[in-house]
Write an enzyme that holds these catalytic residues in place. Structure first.
Site, mmCIF file in Angstrom:
data_model
loop_
_atom_site.group_PDB
_atom_site.id
_atom_site.type_symbol
_atom_site.label_atom_id
_atom_site.label_comp_id
_atom_site.label_asym_id
_atom_site.label_seq_id
_atom_site.Cartn_x
_atom_site.Cartn_y
_atom_site.Cartn_z
ATOM 1 N N GLU A 1 -19.355 43.038 25.214
ATOM 2 C CA GLU A 1 -19.919 41.751 25.629
ATOM 3 C C GLU A 1 -21.324 41.557 25.089
ATOM 4 O O GLU A 1 -21.686 40.466 24.654
ATOM 5 C CB GLU A 1 -19.930 41.642 27.160
ATOM 6 C CG GLU A 1 -20.201 40.234 27.680
ATOM 7 C CD GLU A 1 -21.666 39.871 27.823
ATOM 8 O OE1 GLU A 1 -21.954 38.678 27.980
ATOM 9 O OE2 GLU A 1 -22.548 40.756 27.756
ATOM 10 N N ASP B 1 -20.088 47.837 28.579
ATOM 11 C CA ASP B 1 -21.155 48.126 27.610
ATOM 12 C C ASP B 1 -22.474 47.601 28.153
ATOM 13 O O ASP B 1 -22.506 46.706 29.005
ATOM 14 C CB ASP B 1 -20.860 47.525 26.225
ATOM 15 C CG ASP B 1 -20.825 46.007 26.218
ATOM 16 O OD1 ASP B 1 -20.259 45.412 27.166
ATOM 17 O OD2 ASP B 1 -21.372 45.396 25.282
HETATM 18 N N1 BES Z 1 -24.827 38.864 32.054
HETATM 19 C C1 BES Z 1 -25.353 38.206 30.902
HETATM 20 C C2 BES Z 1 -25.219 36.702 30.921
HETATM 21 C C3 BES Z 1 -25.916 35.984 32.039
HETATM 22 C C4 BES Z 1 -27.134 36.404 32.512
HETATM 23 C C5 BES Z 1 -25.337 34.853 32.550
HETATM 24 C C6 BES Z 1 -27.743 35.716 33.527
HETATM 25 C C7 BES Z 1 -25.951 34.148 33.543
HETATM 26 C C8 BES Z 1 -27.167 34.592 34.033
HETATM 27 C C9 BES Z 1 -24.670 38.731 29.650
HETATM 28 O O1 BES Z 1 -24.474 40.116 29.660
HETATM 29 C C10 BES Z 1 -25.552 38.430 28.471
HETATM 30 O O2 BES Z 1 -26.618 38.954 28.393
HETATM 31 N N2 BES Z 1 -25.105 37.551 27.587
HETATM 32 C C11 BES Z 1 -25.788 37.241 26.364
HETATM 33 C C12 BES Z 1 -24.786 36.590 25.455
HETATM 34 C C13 BES Z 1 -25.182 36.547 24.012
HETATM 35 C C14 BES Z 1 -25.440 37.910 23.422
HETATM 36 C C15 BES Z 1 -24.100 35.832 23.226
HETATM 37 C C16 BES Z 1 -26.958 36.307 26.593
HETATM 38 O O3 BES Z 1 -26.918 35.402 27.476
HETATM 39 O O4 BES Z 1 -27.975 36.475 25.919
HETATM 40 ZN ZN ZN Z 2 -26.367 41.162 29.214
#
Ligand code: BES
Ligand code: ZN
Length: 458
Positions: free
Chosen positions: A153, A88
Site C-alpha cells: 500500500e 507494509d
Molecule cells: N493510511 C494512509 C492514508 C490515510 C491517512 C488516509 C490519513 C486518511 C487519513 C495510507 O497508508 C497512506 O499513507 N497513503 C498514501 C497514498 C499514496 C502513497 C498514494 C498517502 O496518502 O500519501
Molecule cells: Zn501510510
C-alpha cells in the site's frame, strides 16, 4: 453482544502482545533489503488468521504476498464484507529522531510506539481480534467476512491492482470496510465519507552541460535551481490558491450541510499551530483548516534536489534542478487531467534558458460516498457502541487509491472507520497507536457486523 465484549476484554492483554509481535517485523515495502521481512510478516499474519479459524491463502505476487482469509463455511444467504488492510510500513528513517527503536515496540502509558503500528497493523489487527471474539465465543456471525491484507500500500499497491480483477469472484462483497485513517479524538469516533486523491509528478530543469564556476560564468547563464524555484513559486499565489488554469474546474463545492458537519470537529487553530510547530498557520483563504486539509486540493513539493549538498560551500551553477511533486485532489478532479493542466502551465511559464522535463507519476482518484446510506448509518451506530460516544462525519486529506478499484471491480462502496489519532505520527518518527483506540476499535468492529448485516437486509 455481552459475550463478545467480555471475550475482547478478557483477552485484551494478549491482543497487545500480538500487536507488539506483529509490529516487530520491519516490513518496509519501499526498501528492497526488507523483501524477506515482508514475506515473514505476511507469514506471521497468515498464522494468526489460521489460529482464529479463518480459511487463509497467502498469494505470492510479482511483489509482496497478498493474504486472503475468510470466515469458514461461506453462507450465500448472508451478506459478505471485505476488510482491507496493509502489513507494509513506511521507511523508519531518520532513526535518530525516534525515542525508541522503530521495530522494538514499547508501551508507554496508553500508547504503543513503533513503525507501522497505527498505519496500518494495529487497525486491521483490531478487526481480526473482533472476528476471533465472534468465532471463539461460539456466536454465529451474521455475515461472511473476507480479510484482504496486502503488502504494497505504501508504494502504490501495484500487485493488488492486478489481483483484484483476477480474483473478483472470491472477493465479491456487499461493502468494503477499511480502518487505515483517523478520528479527531477518542470522544469523536468518525465515519470518513471522503478521501483526497493524488497525482504525483517530477519536474526537472536542465541548464549548462556540467556544473559551472559561479564566479566565472555567474550572471551570464541561467541557474536551473533559481529557475525551478521561480517556476514552482508561480504555481500558488499568496492566498494559497493554485494558479494553474482549470485546476478548480472539477472541484465539487462543499455543501452547507458538509460545512456544518466539519464545523462540529473539535478545532482550535492555536492548538493546531502549536501541534504543527509552525510560526503561523497558512492555508487557502476562505476555508477553515479542517476544510483546507480535507476538502480542498493542494500543490505540494515533496522534495527538491539541485547542486551541492555537502559540507561547507561550493561555488557552482548547478547543471540541473529537480522537484518531486504531489497534488492532492478532491472530488471530482481526475489525476490525468490535472497532470495535463499542470504540465501545460509549467511549459508556458518555463523560461527558454532551461530545458523542462515533466515525468508523470502514480495517481489515485479522490473518493466520496454518501454518508446517508443505510450502511453508513449502520457504521455510525457501531462507532457509537465501540467508542461510547456519538459518531460524527469527516472527510480526510490522505489517500487510499485502491478504494476506487474496489468500486470498479467489486462494485462495492467502502466504509472508512479509522482508529488512528491525530498525534499518532504516521510516516513520521515516533509513530504510535493508542491502546484505548485499539480496544474501542475492536468493540466497534464486533458491533459492526450485526449492524451492517441488518442494513444489507439479506
Ligand atoms: N493510511 C494512509 C492514508 C490515510 C491517512 C488516509 C490519513 C486518511 C487519513 C495510507 O497508508 C497512506 O499513507 N497513503 C498514501 C497514498 C499514496 C502513497 C498514494 C498517502 O496518502 O500519501
Ligand atoms: Zn501510510
Amino acid at each position: 453482544m455481552d459475550l463478545i465484549d467480555s471475550y475482547l476484554t478478557a483477552n485484551g492483554p494478549r491482543f497487545v502482545s500480538d500487536l507488539i509481535a506483529y509490529a516487530r517485523f520491519p516490513s518496509v515495502s519501499a526498501q528492497p533489503q526488507h523483501a524477506g521481512d515482508l514475506v515473514a510478516c505476511a507469514g506471521w499474519l497468515a498464522d494468526r488468521c489460521r489460529a482464529i479459524g479463518l480459511t487463509t491463502v497467502v498469494h505470492p505476487t510479482s511483489g509482496n504476498p497478498i493474504i486472503v482469509a475468510k470466515t469458514p463455511g461461506h453462507d450465500p444467504k448472508k451478506p459478505t464484507f471485505v476488510v482491507y488492510g496493509h502489513y507494509d510500513v513506511q521507511p523508519p528513517e531518520p532513526f535518530e529522531l525516534w525515542d525508541s527503536p522503530p521495530f522494538e515496540p514499547v508501551v508507554k502509558g496508553r500508547d504503543v510506539f513503533g513503525r507501522g503500528i497505527s498505519d496500518n497493523k494495529g487497525q486491521h489487527l483490531a478487526h481480526l481480534n473482533a472476528a476471533e471474539a465472534w468465532l471463539r465465543s461460539g456466536r454465529e456471525l451474521p455475515c461472511n467476512l473476507t480479510f484482504l491484507i496486502e503488502g504494497e500500500e505504501e508504494v502504490g499497491s501495484t500487485a493488488l491492482y492486478g489481483f483484484l480483477p483476477a480474483h473478483k469472484a472470491g472477493l465479491a462483497c456487499d461493502a468494503v470496510v477499511i480502518s487505515d485513517n483517523g478520528i479527531p479524538t477518542l470522544k469523536h469516533p468518525a465515519l470518513t465519507y471522503a478521501l483526497r486523491g493524488i497525482a504525483a509528478m517530477e519536474v526537472r530543469l536542465d541548464g549548462p552541460a556540467r556544473d559551472l564556476h559561479s564566479g566565472i560564468f555567474g550572471g551570464s547563464v541561467e541557474n536551473p535551481a533559481m529557475a525551478l524555484c521561480q517556476l514552482l513559486g508561480k504555481m500558488r499565489d499568496a492566498k494559497g490558491r493554485i494558479t494553474v488554469p482549470g485546476y478548480y474546474d472539477d472541484v465539487v463545492k462543499l455543501s452547507a450541510y458538509e460545512r456544518r458537519q466539519l464545523a462540529k470537529l473539535p478545532s482550535d487553530p492555536e492548538r493546531y499551530r502549536r501541534f504543527l510547530g509552525v510560526p503561523q498557520l497558512f492555508g487557502e483563504a476562505g476555508f477553515t483548516h479542517e476544510e483546507q486539509r480535507s476538502a480542498r486540493p493542494t500543490f505540494e513539493i515533496n522534495g527538491l534536489t539541485s547542486g551541492y549538498q555537502g559540507d561547507g560551500s561550493k561555488t557552482i551553477i548547478p547543471s540541473w534542478a529537480s522537484a518531486k511533486l504531489t497534488l492532492r485532489l478532491v472530488p471530482d478532479q481526475k489525476p490525468a487531467k490535472v497532470i495535463k493542466a499542470v504540465t501545460a502551465h509549467l511549459k508556458k511559464l518555463c523560461p527558454p534558458s532551461v530545458k523542462l522535463t515533466v515525468t508523470p507519476g502514480h495517481g489515485g482518484a479522490p473518493y466520496l460516498v454518501s454518508p446517508k446510506s443505510p450502511f453508513a448509518q449502520a457504521a455510525l451506530r457501531a462507532l457509537r457502541s465501540g467508542f461510547g460516544h456519538e459518531a460524527i462525519l469527516t472527510r480526510e486529506g490522505g489517500s487510499i487509491p485502491i478504494v476506487s478499484a474496489f468500486k470498479q471491480h467489486l462494485k462495492a462502496d467502502t466504509l472508512l472507520l479509522g482508529m488512528a489519532l491525530p498525534d499518532d505520527n504516521p510516516h513520521s518518527p515516533n509513530e504510535k497507536f493508542s491502546l484505548d483506540a485499539y480496544a474501542s476499535g475492536m468493540r466497534m468492529s464486533a458491533h459492526l457486523w450485526p449492524e451492517l448485516a441488518a442494513a444489507a437486509g439479506k
